[in-house]
Design a protein around this motif. Structure first.
Motif, PDB file in Angstrom:
ATOM      1  N   HIS A 225       2.107  11.736 -10.500  1.00 32.95           N
ATOM      2  CA  HIS A 225       2.892  12.424 -11.543  1.00 32.95           C
ATOM      3  C   HIS A 225       3.967  11.497 -12.091  1.00 32.95           C
ATOM      4  O   HIS A 225       4.195  11.433 -13.306  1.00 32.95           O
ATOM      5  CB  HIS A 225       3.518  13.695 -10.978  1.00 32.95           C
ATOM      6  N   SER A 226       4.626  10.766 -11.199  1.00 28.98           N
ATOM      7  CA  SER A 226       5.716   9.877 -11.621  1.00 28.98           C
ATOM      8  C   SER A 226       5.223   8.762 -12.537  1.00 28.98           C
ATOM      9  O   SER A 226       5.898   8.407 -13.499  1.00 28.98           O
ATOM     10  CB  SER A 226       6.421   9.276 -10.413  1.00 28.98           C
ATOM     11  N   ILE A 227       4.042   8.210 -12.255  1.00 28.57           N
ATOM     12  CA  ILE A 227       3.532   7.146 -13.126  1.00 28.57           C
ATOM     13  C   ILE A 227       3.172   7.717 -14.495  1.00 28.57           C
ATOM     14  O   ILE A 227       3.301   7.028 -15.509  1.00 28.57           O
ATOM     15  CB  ILE A 227       2.354   6.374 -12.478  1.00 28.57           C
ATOM     16  N   SER A 228       2.771   8.973 -14.542  1.00 30.38           N
ATOM     17  CA  SER A 228       2.498   9.612 -15.840  1.00 30.38           C
ATOM     18  C   SER A 228       3.765   9.705 -16.672  1.00 30.38           C
ATOM     19  O   SER A 228       3.712   9.605 -17.904  1.00 30.38           O
ATOM     20  CB  SER A 228       1.920  11.013 -15.635  1.00 30.38           C
ATOM     21  N   GLU A 229       4.908   9.892 -16.015  1.00 34.78           N
ATOM     22  CA  GLU A 229       6.185   9.924 -16.726  1.00 34.78           C
ATOM     23  C   GLU A 229       6.597   8.525 -17.167  1.00 34.78           C
ATOM     24  O   GLU A 229       7.097   8.339 -18.281  1.00 34.78           O
ATOM     25  CB  GLU A 229       7.272  10.548 -15.839  1.00 34.78           C
TER      26      GLU A 229
ATOM     27  N   SER B 184       9.482   9.248  -4.973  1.00 33.43           N
ATOM     28  CA  SER B 184       9.034  10.521  -5.552  1.00 33.43           C
ATOM     29  C   SER B 184       7.992  11.186  -4.651  1.00 33.43           C
ATOM     30  O   SER B 184       7.287  10.520  -3.884  1.00 33.43           O
ATOM     31  CB  SER B 184       8.465  10.305  -6.955  1.00 33.43           C
ATOM     32  N   SER B 185       7.896  12.478  -4.748  1.00 36.28           N
ATOM     33  CA  SER B 185       6.939  13.220  -3.926  1.00 36.28           C
ATOM     34  C   SER B 185       5.510  13.062  -4.433  1.00 36.28           C
ATOM     35  O   SER B 185       4.558  13.295  -3.689  1.00 36.28           O
ATOM     36  CB  SER B 185       7.323  14.699  -3.873  1.00 36.28           C
ATOM     37  N   SER B 186       5.349  12.668  -5.697  1.00 37.01           N
ATOM     38  CA  SER B 186       4.018  12.469  -6.271  1.00 37.01           C
ATOM     39  C   SER B 186       4.017  11.209  -7.138  1.00 37.01           C
ATOM     40  O   SER B 186       4.546  11.221  -8.256  1.00 37.01           O
ATOM     41  CB  SER B 186       3.605  13.668  -7.115  1.00 37.01           C
TER      42      SER B 186
ATOM     43  N   PRO C 120       0.840  -1.199   0.000  1.00 40.74           N
ATOM     44  CA  PRO C 120       0.000   0.000   0.000  1.00 40.74           C
ATOM     45  C   PRO C 120       0.878   1.253   0.000  1.00 40.74           C
ATOM     46  O   PRO C 120       1.964   1.259   0.595  1.00 40.74           O
ATOM     47  CB  PRO C 120      -0.784  -0.109   1.306  1.00 40.74           C
ATOM     48  N   VAL C 121       0.397   2.286  -0.677  1.00 37.43           N
ATOM     49  CA  VAL C 121       1.116   3.563  -0.726  1.00 37.43           C
ATOM     50  C   VAL C 121       0.160   4.695  -0.397  1.00 37.43           C
ATOM     51  O   VAL C 121      -1.059   4.554  -0.503  1.00 37.43           O
ATOM     52  CB  VAL C 121       1.759   3.801  -2.113  1.00 37.43           C
ATOM     53  N   SER C 122       0.731   5.808  -0.005  1.00 36.11           N
ATOM     54  CA  SER C 122      -0.049   7.002   0.305  1.00 36.11           C
ATOM     55  C   SER C 122      -0.052   7.900  -0.929  1.00 36.11           C
ATOM     56  O   SER C 122       0.959   8.527  -1.256  1.00 36.11           O
ATOM     57  CB  SER C 122       0.572   7.724   1.499  1.00 36.11           C
ATOM     58  N   SER C 123      -1.177   7.915  -1.617  1.00 36.31           N
ATOM     59  CA  SER C 123      -1.293   8.680  -2.861  1.00 36.31           C
ATOM     60  C   SER C 123      -2.768   8.918  -3.137  1.00 36.31           C
ATOM     61  O   SER C 123      -3.607   8.084  -2.806  1.00 36.31           O
ATOM     62  CB  SER C 123      -0.661   7.893  -4.018  1.00 36.31           C
ATOM     63  N   SER C 124      -3.073  10.028  -3.769  1.00 38.43           N
ATOM     64  CA  SER C 124      -4.467  10.303  -4.117  1.00 38.43           C
ATOM     65  C   SER C 124      -4.914   9.494  -5.330  1.00 38.43           C
ATOM     66  O   SER C 124      -6.109   9.326  -5.563  1.00 38.43           O
ATOM     67  CB  SER C 124      -4.663  11.798  -4.390  1.00 38.43           C
ATOM     68  N   ARG C 125      -3.968   8.981  -6.093  1.00 36.32           N
ATOM     69  CA  ARG C 125      -4.284   8.277  -7.335  1.00 36.32           C
ATOM     70  C   ARG C 125      -3.942   6.791  -7.330  1.00 36.32           C
ATOM     71  O   ARG C 125      -4.553   6.004  -8.051  1.00 36.32           O
ATOM     72  CB  ARG C 125      -3.489   8.959  -8.454  1.00 36.32           C
ATOM     73  N   VAL C 126      -2.943   6.413  -6.529  1.00 35.26           N
ATOM     74  CA  VAL C 126      -2.410   5.056  -6.528  1.00 35.26           C
ATOM     75  C   VAL C 126      -2.694   4.382  -5.191  1.00 35.26           C
ATOM     76  O   VAL C 126      -2.474   4.978  -4.139  1.00 35.26           O
ATOM     77  CB  VAL C 126      -0.880   5.077  -6.797  1.00 35.26           C
ATOM     78  N   SER C 127      -3.176   3.118  -5.226  1.00 33.29           N
ATOM     79  CA  SER C 127      -3.468   2.370  -3.998  1.00 33.29           C
ATOM     80  C   SER C 127      -2.295   1.523  -3.539  1.00 33.29           C
ATOM     81  O   SER C 127      -1.983   1.457  -2.352  1.00 33.29           O
ATOM     82  CB  SER C 127      -4.671   1.438  -4.201  1.00 33.29           C
TER      83      SER C 127
END
Length: 67
Positions: free
Chosen positions: A52-56, A47-49, A5-12
């Protein structure tokens, strides 16, 4: 593949094994990103986001939805 699990608004959750990055999104979709090196995975996780990183990553690596 085990995903943590990760802390992200988009990724679980995120996992990495044999140069495959597996990402579960908040909407339940799971994607495999291929030929992701261990260093790329570590940079991604630090990464801090993650969103954003997965978009890259999806601009430079082949991927497919598996669920």
């Amino acid at each position: 593949m085990f995903r943590q699990p990760v802390s992200s608004s988009r990724v679980s959750s995120v996992g990495w094994e044999n140069n495959t990055l597996q990402v579960e999104f908040k909407n339940g979709a799971v994607y495999n990103y291929y030929n992701v090196s261990k260093s790329e995975y570590i940079n991604f996780m630090n990464s801090s986001s993650l969103g954003h990183s997965i978009s890259e990553i999806d601009k430079t690596h082949r991927y497919e939805r598996i669920f």
